[in-house]
Enzyme design. Structure first.
Site, PDB file in Angstrom:
ATOM      1  N   GLU A  98     -54.350 -68.598 -65.570  1.00  0.00           N
ATOM      2  CA  GLU A  98     -55.521 -68.802 -66.424  1.00  0.00           C
ATOM      3  C   GLU A  98     -55.650 -70.271 -66.775  1.00  0.00           C
ATOM      4  OE1 GLU A  98     -55.780 -66.596 -70.082  1.00  0.00           O
ATOM      5  OE2 GLU A  98     -54.951 -64.776 -69.189  1.00  0.00           O
ATOM      6  N   HIS A 155     -66.244 -68.632 -74.956  1.00  0.00           N
ATOM      7  CA  HIS A 155     -65.248 -69.228 -74.069  1.00  0.00           C
ATOM      8  C   HIS A 155     -65.898 -69.369 -72.692  1.00  0.00           C
ATOM      9  CE1 HIS A 155     -61.629 -69.657 -71.660  1.00  0.00           C
ATOM     10  NE2 HIS A 155     -60.874 -69.676 -72.743  1.00  0.00           N
ATOM     11  N   ASN A 214     -49.550 -59.261 -71.594  1.00  0.00           N
ATOM     12  CA  ASN A 214     -50.320 -60.503 -71.594  1.00  0.00           C
ATOM     13  C   ASN A 214     -49.729 -61.482 -72.599  1.00  0.00           C
ATOM     14  OD1 ASN A 214     -52.878 -61.980 -70.795  1.00  0.00           O
ATOM     15  ND2 ASN A 214     -53.127 -61.972 -73.021  1.00  0.00           N
ATOM     16  N   GLU A 215     -49.317 -62.638 -72.110  1.00  0.00           N
ATOM     17  CA  GLU A 215     -48.902 -63.734 -72.998  1.00  0.00           C
ATOM     18  C   GLU A 215     -47.964 -63.248 -74.113  1.00  0.00           C
ATOM     19  OE1 GLU A 215     -52.624 -65.446 -74.211  1.00  0.00           O
ATOM     20  OE2 GLU A 215     -52.952 -66.419 -72.273  1.00  0.00           O
ATOM     21  N   LYS A 237     -66.857 -64.675 -76.459  1.00  0.00           N
ATOM     22  CA  LYS A 237     -68.121 -64.863 -75.737  1.00  0.00           C
ATOM     23  C   LYS A 237     -68.537 -66.327 -75.625  1.00  0.00           C
ATOM     24  CE  LYS A 237     -70.692 -63.372 -79.862  1.00  0.00           C
ATOM     25  NZ  LYS A 237     -69.533 -62.673 -80.484  1.00  0.00           N
TER      26      LYS A 237
END
Ligand SMILES: [Zn+2]
Length: 504
Positions: free
Chosen positions: A312, A363, A152-153, A361
């Protein structure tokens, strides 16, 4: 049961990261019912699931993931399946604390966040290969599988580690890159300040020093750290290709220049089967929609002009900037469709259902805390319908009017310490030229300085501080062939080792 071709993506994709492990299993059926209501066609699963998939060394629990993938398939939703190698379990770090990365000043990071990885650590590499092999073996033929999502990233939040394993790995990398220590001394200009080496074993990473360190050493370390992360990506990709032939492999980039500055995406774009990108608006006073367009154009460019996928973005505010404003009505759809207009084969979000616990949470998500009786949800459902209706644009290509040269290596070099002014930032020039072209309704491709420029009537060179002889020859040939070249100040100053070019 719907007919789906597991290894193709038809139309445009719509969906987001789906983290069912954060919820009781009873919630999953409501999730997929609402996904269908929203027009979701693909979700990313399992990116942070290593600790649940392998709760103890060599002990695997795939049952819950089997049920998730089966449920999604039964509802016609395809899966972008993560290899969870960005989040090794707590037990792994108890066994191998040296796999935690070390900062330039010698601080070793602790477990309890994410992405705490030394990419040179051989135990990490072996464990990542093992869990990837297990996943590929189990799910290669699952009918829901559309795409592999490695890690991831890369580069975020840790761009480089300065531990002893990395030091040894760096010395091997330097020996390959420079051949002899004499060549390294010449390239790095070690005659300055008495830094001469008589063996590679004397060379360290650019750790904390009393004052500014050797700039060529720092530049090579950025190249080394990037190459080391890419080695690990390629290792996982090759396992997946071998065990699940035909299933494309990606890893999510962050091409927006404000979000990841440690990865040379030109090099990474050549290694993935499909370029995917994460994009988040930065609320730092700039015109965010211009920054969005720039990131999307840069992503398409690192994909070589081929279709790519926005993996995303956010439905509304994020939660990791000092202030995180909500998106205004209609802003989410405008932003999502801006990516599609610049080549994305769909629009996915972080994340499907808003977390109740954990660091993100606050976001935003597709299904917010407020539930379905909310503006965000209604806009998500509307966008899903719009994306579905845009299926005919899948596979189309964007033709640009102008190329802007961009090179991460030059950016890295220009941003080293002790330059004429900290205001001379390559990104500032790139942003400014891009914005001027955007306001003139010109479509922009980005190009590598040594890339083929023959398709463009105009090429713009924002401060390209580091310019190789090959790039200079490329630009000379472009102009001799009739091209128009616009070059900013502070371009062509140094070579690939940050040595000032000799005068005429
Ligand atoms: Zn390390």
């Amino acid at each position: 049961m719907p007919e789906t071709n597991p290894q193709s993506r038809t139309g445009l994709a719509f969906g987001g990261d789906y983290n069912p492990e954060q919820w009781p299993e009873a919630v999953w059926s409501e999730d997929v019912r609402l996904m269908r209501e929203a027009g979701v066609t693909m979700v990313s699963v399992g990116i942070f699931s290593w600790a649940l998939l392998e709760p103890a060394p060599g002990v695997y629990e795939f049952g819950w993931l089997d049920r998730v993938l089966d449920l999604l398939h039964e509802n016609g939703i395809r899966v972008d399946l993560g290899t969870p190698t960005v989040a090794p379990p707590a037990w792994f770090y108890r066994e191998h604390p040296e796999a935690l990365p070390v900062t330039a000043d010698g601080t070793r990071h602790a477990f309890g966040s994410r992405g705490a990885i030394c990419h040179s650590n051989t135990h990490y590499r072996a464990a990542a290969a093992s869990i990837t092999t297990r996943l590929a073996t189990r799910y290669a033929d699952h009918p829901a599988l559309a795409l592999w999502h490695v890690h991831n990233e890369y580069g975020v939040p840790v761009s480089a580690c300065y531990c002893e394993s990395c030091a040894a790995h760096f010395r091997r990398w330097l020996a390959d890159a420079h051949g002899t220590v004499e060549a390294l001394n010449e390239a790095w200009g070690t005659a300055f300040w008495g830094q001469h080496y008589t063996g590679f074993d004397q060379v360290d990473p650019p750790r904390a020093t009393p004052t500014v360190g050797n700039p060529a050493q720092a530049l090579d370390y950025r190249r080394f750290a990037d190459a080391t992360m890419r080695e690990n990506f390629v290792a996982e990709r090759d396992i997946l290709h071998r065990l699940a032939p035909g299933v494309p492999v990606t890893t999510n980039f962050m091409t927006a220049l404000s979000q990841c500055d440690s990865v040379d995406y030109w090099a990474w774009g050549r290694e993935v089967d499909l370029v995917t990108n994460d994009h988040y608006l930065m609320t730092d006073g700039r015109r965010t929609h211009v920054n969005l367009a720039m990131a999307a154009d840069l992503t398409r460019s690192v994909a070589g002009g081929a279709p790519w996928l926005l993996l995303e973005h956010s439905t509304s505010g994020v939660n990791w900037q000092p202030r995180n404003p909500a998106k205004a009505p209609g802003q989410m759809a405008r932003n999502s469709l801006s990516h599609v207009a610049r080549g994305s084969e769909g629009a996915l979000f972080f994340q499907w259902r808003q977390s109740r616990r954990g660091a993100e949470k606050f976001h935003s998500s597709m299904l917010p805390h407020a539930g379905t009786d909310s503006r965000v949800w209604r806009e998500v459902v509307e966008l899903g319908s719009t994306i579905g209706a845009l299926a005919p644009v899948a596979g189309t290509r964007t033709v640009a009017d102008v190329a802007v040269l961009w090179d991460w290596h030059s950016w890295w070099a220009q941003n080293l310490q002790w330059r004429p002014s900290e205001d001379h930032d390559a990104r500032e020039r790139a942003d400014t030229f891009y914005e001027a072209l955007y306001d003139r309704h010109l479509t922009v491709d980005f190009a590598h300085p040594e890339g083929d420029l023959s398709a463009y009537p105009l090429v713009v060179v924002p401060a390209l501080y580091l310019m190789t002889e090959a790039a200079a020859d490329n630009l000379r040939r472009y102009v001799e062939s009739g091209g128009t070249l616009l070059v900013s100040y502070f371009s062509g100053i140094v070579d690939e080792h940050d040595a000032v070019h000799e005068g005429p």
